[in-house]
Structure formats: C-alpha cells, structure tokens
Design a protein around this motif. Sequence first.
Motif, short mmCIF file in Angstrom:
data_model
loop_
_atom_site.label_atom_id
_atom_site.label_comp_id
_atom_site.label_asym_id
_atom_site.label_seq_id
_atom_site.Cartn_x
_atom_site.Cartn_y
_atom_site.Cartn_z
N GLN A 141 6.01 2.14 -25.07
CA GLN A 141 6.81 2.00 -23.85
C GLN A 141 6.58 3.15 -22.87
OE1 GLN A 141 7.97 2.01 -26.99
NE2 GLN A 141 9.59 0.47 -27.29
N ALA A 142 6.45 4.38 -23.36
CA ALA A 142 6.30 5.53 -22.48
C ALA A 142 5.05 5.39 -21.62
CB ALA A 142 6.25 6.83 -23.30
N LEU A 143 3.93 5.06 -22.25
CA LEU A 143 2.68 4.90 -21.49
C LEU A 143 2.80 3.76 -20.49
CD1 LEU A 143 -0.28 5.58 -20.94
CD2 LEU A 143 -0.90 4.02 -22.81
N GLU A 144 3.35 2.64 -20.91
CA GLU A 144 3.46 1.48 -20.02
C GLU A 144 4.31 1.79 -18.79
OE1 GLU A 144 5.01 -1.53 -22.52
OE2 GLU A 144 3.17 -1.79 -23.69
N VAL A 145 5.43 2.47 -18.99
CA VAL A 145 6.33 2.81 -17.88
C VAL A 145 5.65 3.81 -16.94
CG1 VAL A 145 8.44 4.04 -17.28
CG2 VAL A 145 8.49 2.29 -19.05
N LEU A 146 5.01 4.82 -17.51
CA LEU A 146 4.37 5.83 -16.67
C LEU A 146 3.17 5.26 -15.91
CD1 LEU A 146 4.57 9.01 -18.94
CD2 LEU A 146 6.06 8.34 -17.07
N GLN A 147 2.46 4.35 -16.50
CA GLN A 147 1.36 3.71 -15.80
C GLN A 147 1.86 2.94 -14.58
OE1 GLN A 147 -1.55 4.85 -16.32
NE2 GLN A 147 -2.69 3.47 -17.66
N TYR A 148 3.05 2.38 -14.69
CA TYR A 148 3.63 1.64 -13.56
C TYR A 148 4.20 2.59 -12.50
CZ TYR A 148 6.88 -1.30 -10.92
OH TYR A 148 7.56 -1.94 -9.91
N LEU A 149 4.71 3.73 -12.92
CA LEU A 149 5.36 4.65 -12.00
C LEU A 149 4.39 5.60 -11.31
CD1 LEU A 149 8.59 5.66 -13.98
CD2 LEU A 149 8.42 4.19 -11.98
N PHE A 150 3.20 5.82 -11.88
CA PHE A 150 2.28 6.81 -11.34
C PHE A 150 0.96 6.17 -10.94
CE2 PHE A 150 5.30 9.22 -13.78
CZ PHE A 150 5.52 10.34 -12.99
N SER A 151 0.32 6.78 -9.93
CA SER A 151 -0.86 6.16 -9.33
C SER A 151 -2.14 6.44 -10.10
CB SER A 151 -1.03 6.65 -7.89
OG SER A 151 -1.17 8.07 -7.85
N ASN A 152 -2.20 7.52 -10.84
CA ASN A 152 -3.41 7.84 -11.60
C ASN A 152 -3.34 7.18 -12.97
OD1 ASN A 152 -5.89 9.01 -12.17
ND2 ASN A 152 -5.28 11.04 -11.49
N ASP A 153 -4.45 7.21 -13.68
CA ASP A 153 -4.52 6.58 -15.01
C ASP A 153 -4.10 7.61 -16.05
OD1 ASP A 153 -5.01 5.10 -17.22
OD2 ASP A 153 -7.13 4.74 -16.83
N LEU A 154 -2.98 7.32 -16.74
CA LEU A 154 -2.46 8.24 -17.74
C LEU A 154 -2.88 7.86 -19.16
CD1 LEU A 154 1.13 8.79 -16.31
CD2 LEU A 154 -0.86 10.25 -16.09
N ASP A 155 -3.64 6.81 -19.27
CA ASP A 155 -4.14 6.43 -20.60
C ASP A 155 -5.40 7.24 -20.90
OD1 ASP A 155 -4.51 5.23 -23.00
OD2 ASP A 155 -5.01 3.24 -22.22
N VAL A 156 -5.16 8.53 -21.15
CA VAL A 156 -6.24 9.50 -21.40
C VAL A 156 -6.08 10.02 -22.82
CG1 VAL A 156 -6.45 10.17 -18.98
CG2 VAL A 156 -4.81 11.36 -20.46
#
Length: 878
Positions: free
Chosen positions: A539-554
């Motif tokens: 859930q944390a990654l999914e929410v942050l991916q929606y809220l932020f413009s850069n790719d956080l799946d690093v």
Amino acid sequence: MSYRLLSVVRRQRTGRGWQNWSSGRSGASAAEAHSVTLPAQAQVVICGGGIMGTSVAYHLSKMGWKDVVLLEQGRLAAGSTRFCAGILSTARHLTIEQKMADYSNKLYHQLEQETGIQTGYIRTGSVFLAQTQDRLISLKRINSRLNVIGIPSEIISPKKVAELHPLLNVHDLVGAMHVPEDAVVSSADVALALASAASQNGVQIYDRTSILHVMVKKGQVTGVETDKGQIECQYFVNCAGQWAYELGLSNEEPVSIPLHACEHFYLLTRPLETPLRSNTPTIVDADGRIYIRNWQGGILSGGFEKNPKPIFTEGKNQLEIQNLQEDWDHFEPLLSSLLRRMPDLETLEILKLVNCPETFTPDMRCIMGESPSVQGYFVLAGMNSAGLSFGGGAGRYLAEWMVHGYPSENIWELDLKRFGALQSSRTFLRHRVMEVMPLLYDLKVPRWDFQTGRQLRTSPLYDRLDAQGARWMEKHGFERPKYFVPPDKDLLALEQSKTFYKPDWFDIVESEVKCCKEAVCVIDMSSFTKFEITSAGDQALEVLQYLFSNDLDVPVGHIVHTGMLNQAGGYENDCSIARLGKRSFFMISPTDQQVHCWAWLKKHMPEDSNLLLEDVTWKYTALNLIGPRAVDVLSELSYAPMTPDHFPSLFCKEMSVGYANGIRVMSMTHTGEPGFMLYIPIEYALHVYNEVMSVGQKYGIRNAGYYALRSLRIEKFFAFWGQDLNTLTTPLECGRESRVKLEKGMDFIGRDALLQQKQNGVYKRLTMFILDDHDTDLDLWPWWGEPIYRNGQYAGKTTSSAYSYTLERHVCLGFVHNFSEDTGEEQVVTADFINRGEYEIDIAGHRFQAKAKLYPVTSLFTHKRRKDDVELSDLHGK
C-alpha cells in the motif's frame, strides 16, 4: 505644545462620542431576533458580519454558490469593521497583499453603483513619508513592485509633498512615495453594501445569532450549533475577527487560529477653520509611527506605538465591540508626532480619542485557507489593521478556494497551514503581538527576525552551537543557525547591523562557504520536516506513486528527489524520499511544510489500517556534512568505505557513527556540493556531533549556518519550495523534467496537466541571473521580489538571491514571462526566448544588467576565477 493640546482634549471628553457618530444602523429588535427561524441546512455557513464575512458571502454568490447563510452575533458591521479608520492603501511589502488591496480598491469604487448604497468612497491618494535614507530605499523597493503590477506610484521630493498637503511640516523629510489611486471609504457602509448585494443574490443573513460551536464528524464539517438551533452544512467559514481564535477552539475538533487583539488608538477632530478638502491625500509617516487622513474637514490620526496594549487574552467578554477607555498618556507619543508633522493643529478642537481592538497575527500576515485538521472549515481573519484594504481581495481568493479548490494566486504566505499548534499558546500570542504591532511601521530590512516567542523548538545541539557563536533565525518556531561569529568579532555591532547594502556578516559567511568547498562544514538542519510512511503490504508504494511525480519504485537504499503535485501540476511539496525497505519510506520536506504536507497526505491517503503515516521530525537530529573532506570524516568514524564506488550519490544506509547505531546516512547535501546528511536519533545527537567535530579537526572542520547554505544552493541553481517554487509552479517551468516520470506505469496527481503543458509549452521559466555591472560593496543588494526586465519590458520577479563567493557576483533566481507587447497576455516561453533577451534587475528603482542562465554555471566551479576574468558571454545559456 502637546500638553496645551492635551488640556483642550481633556475638556472634550464629555462631548459627542464615536459610538453616536456611527449609530443609527440598528438591526432587528431583540424580540424580532429571537423569533427568527433559521434554515435547517445550507451549503455554507459564514460566521461574522464584518467586512470579511460579507466579502466572502458576496463573492461566493457571484461565483454561483447561492445556498449560503451568514450569521452575525450582534449587528452587521458592528465589530472592528465599524471602528476602522477607513484608509485603503495598496502600498504593501508582499505582492499578494498588493494585489488584494488593488482588487479591493477597484471593487469598492464600483460598489455604490452596483448596490445603490453610499460607501463614502473618495479617491484621495496616499503619501508615504521618509525621514531617513533607509526608509526611502524601502519605499523605492515598494514603488518598483507597485508599478509592475499596474498600480501607479512615484517617488517624490519633500517640495512635492508640501504641494500635495500644504499643512505638513516637510523640513525633516528626504523624500516620499505618492500612490495617487489610494482611497478612503466608510468601512461599515462597504460591509453593508456587500451584504446587500449578497442578499440580492440569494445569501440569507441573520444578525443577533451566536454560533456556539461547529459540528464535525470524521474530520469533516457537518453543521453548526447556534443559540437558535442547528444548521447542517458542508462548509463553514470563520470570519469572527478577534473572536476567531476562541471560536476555533470551541469546536468538537479544535482548529488553531493564532491571532490576538491589541488596543488601537486614533483621534478625531472638528473641522479646521478652512476645512480640508475631501480629496486631501492620506499621510503615512511610518518613522513618526502615525497616519493622518481627512475626516469631515478635520483630522483622523492614529498610529502604531512602540508599547501596545494587548487585550482579551482571557477570552471573549462582549458581543459587539464598544469603544474602550481613552488613554491620553498612552497616546501622547503619537500625538506629539502628529503635532511635529502638522504644527498648525495645536489649537484644533478634538472631538474624540477612539480606542478600539484590532487583531494581529504572529507574522504580520493575515490568515486564510482551509483547516489542516477539519475539511470544509475555512478561515479568513487576523488582518493586522488592514482589513479594509484586504477585505475585497481576501474574500475573493477564499471564495475561489472554496468553489474551485484553489485560489487564482499563490497565497502560501497567508495560508493558515503555515502555522502549527505551537503558535496557539495564549502567552506566546500575547507577547508576539506586542512585538508585531510596532513592526507594522518599523523599518524592515532584509533578514530581520522576530525576538519574541524564541527558543521554542530547538535541536539537542542548541546550547553547544550557541556557545560556539551561533546567531539564530526562526522558521516555523524552530531555531536555525544563520552563521557563526568568530571570537574576535564585535558581537553587539554585528547584531545591530541592519542594512539594504552589504551586510556585516559578509566575511563570516564567505569563510563558511570557503570551508564547505575546500574542507568540511557541519550545518544543523534538524528543523527539516520528516515523515515515515510504512505498510503491511504494497500500500505504501502504491499510494506514494499516486501522490508523487517521480518513480519511487526504486531499489531499497535509493533516494528520489520528487514533487507532490496538485491537479494543475503545481508543487504542493518538494521533497526527497529514501526507500528504507520494501514497504518503508522516509520523506524529507522543508521546515514550514510540516502542517501543510501532513494535511495533504492525510487528505489523499486512503483510510487503511495497514498504512501508517508518522511525523518523526522530533525523533531525528539532522546534520549536513558538506565538503570534499566529509568522506574522510565519516570513513574514520564508521570504519566503512564512503567513496562514491561504495556509497554512490543519492544513496541511503543505516550505519554506526562513533558509538551510535542506527544513523541514517544519505549521500546528498541540498547544495550540489559533495557530502552527507546524517539523520541521528536525538539521544545520540550530542555524541555524534562531538565525534564529528573531534575527528574533523584534522580536516579543517567548522560549523556553518543557513546563510552559507543559501549561497551554495543558489549558485548551483537549486530552487527551494516556499521561495522559488509554489502551488502555481510546475516541474516543467523550473527545469525539473528529470524529477517527473510521466510514463512510470501508473497515474499520479497532476499528470494530465503536465502532459498538456508539455504539449502546449510553458508560460514562465525559472531562470538564473548573474548581475553584471553591480558593485557588491557600494550598490544596494538584491534580496527577493525585484522586478526583472527583458529588452526593457517587465518580464517577472526574482524569487531568491544570494552572493556567490565562487563567481564573486550576485546571483538571482526568478521566473521570466513572455508578455505580449500589444495585449499584455502571456505567451509561451522557450529556451530561445530566454537566451535572446537582454536583462536587467530593478533594485529600488536602479536597473542592473544581468546575464540569464537556464542551467548552473558548472564550468566555473572547477576552480576559482576572478570576476574580471569571467567571460559572461559564455554563460548565456544552452
């Protein structure tokens, strides 16, 4: 002379009073008031029938929201609005305040024609006097900003002042500023006209109706409880003036609205022997701490004394504001100043000394916006004695915010969310407003700091740094070091040095910057906002991916610079996020983003018990280790290799430093210089700092402050949120395309707006300017807000500036617009448009040539070169 006048004044105390002058506007009788039946529900309920509440109601109705109820506990316009001095002034330090006042001026000018209600509007103009050169410089800076937004103004001579107002003594003046379209108006009549127009548009208005509290369910406004029953509503607007603070705390879920009232004095005279003309200009003598306007052929004059009297600290004690007690001893310094400025008044008969409450805020800026804790709860209050000037514009922006979800201008400087709960202490507010009220007329040079309410939030290292010469600034209640005074410096002289020119701390900051570039420095940056977002699943990654413009799946351990955008693609937050684990993220944001960022995240995150957002700002001390020898210091303290091969850029790892475990070490410095950020659990902070300083001695380590950081980041073209970036700035407008991943495989807030902007082009562009013909030692310095001219035409304003000790020149950041010479409309700004222009920066009316850059001057940071050797033609952008 003044005592002679005082004796005359005291004989007038039994004369006709201010209350009688403004009486006659009565509402319904008490019996009628109690018989009124309120509607059971409405879309919006507004509390307060003064100029703020009626302005919000007026603008909401104009924008199509008709289901609005306005409630006033007494009579309409019977609060602070009734006692307002009636001066409408557009000369303000902040651009947003200038725009609000300018809109108010235009609105009030046509209000009588729209409603048929006489408002007493007279265009008199204003004259702002300068007794000192520094005051004149301040006026010149304001004058430059007024002109570029279309408000006529000019700097004039003392002789011209005497022509505009023959009764003034001008012998001690060095100049003045004339704003010819300023006006005077009856504030109570303006409020009644706004209320009348709103009522005609469908707004229901009830006076003598008190709101007991606002009802809240699951963090959302659901209605209000009044002394005449309940009204269900979706939105509530607190325009309760000096009672806004208490009303906010009375809710089922309290809303913090930091403001406090002080007594405000002005006198009224009978007409002069030759009555003043109705269009006699208003005079503001800030050095004398007074204002003077025509009032029915006589004088209305008040001011902002050095020793204000706060009132109502204990709470609410009256429905309508009655005239408070006269205090001639307290008013005497202002009276003496008035007689020095207008000696012929000494025999003039005084009608009344008015004493009325005015409401002030902790930072001299009004409060507007939505509560961070209760959705649908909006606030417009705390006008700092400028309610009439701001009323029209502020009401418009708040109505836009409610109807459209955002105002048409950047209002972060006025947003309620710039404050936290820490500013709501009654003691803090009482002490702070005693400082704020005199500051309204004090000369405010760049980088001044409040003196009250200090040492409220401090790093564990505060005492250690203070003992080593730290000079402090305050941000969001947090103490932050500006610079460190060497033992051989005259501390008292440095503290008292305030100037628009080269400051006395110049050499100190230069040595700190040099150490950052050649050795290693430590800056305590504990004030940064720090959040942790974790989840049981993805859930944390999914929410942050929606809220932020850069790719956080690093990969775990990587750091991402990114923005949290709104639907229009503008920055709600600019931050760095470290991925601590597969389901754990560490977010670092600007200091003053703590409340705003938290509210934005909570508003957009789903209510999921497996998703946890935690504010850990207080848990970590942050040390910024900047410089080429930072790697040596950390290697020695951790017994781990810290070279780029082992610890690449934008990498995060938990390490041991000295005896302390669990230190989050990040390879970034927020400056573009090499080094590391250390996020240290607070119980280890003193140990780690001592170890760093001890080991660092052999590498030339020293403390540094935020002034050095500012110089470093601006010369590297690093934009900061709240200064250069705001909710109306997109990543494409400031060269941050690399921080946006439009094709990261999922949608994010603002993506559609950025795709459209990428296709259509941008209408402004953040640009770096290097001043060309500017003498650092002799010329006025740029600070922020200076107009930018391209080929002689206004093109934008600077957002921040600093002296670059590397380039040995001033560097400014600012947005360049492309205004059509024919229509004034904005057109697309391209890199070619930036590069083909000839630029000037206007500093207090003097224009300095500047070279524009869209990228940092990287070639100049390999080694230091004298500015005479710099070929600026090579810096003209790419």
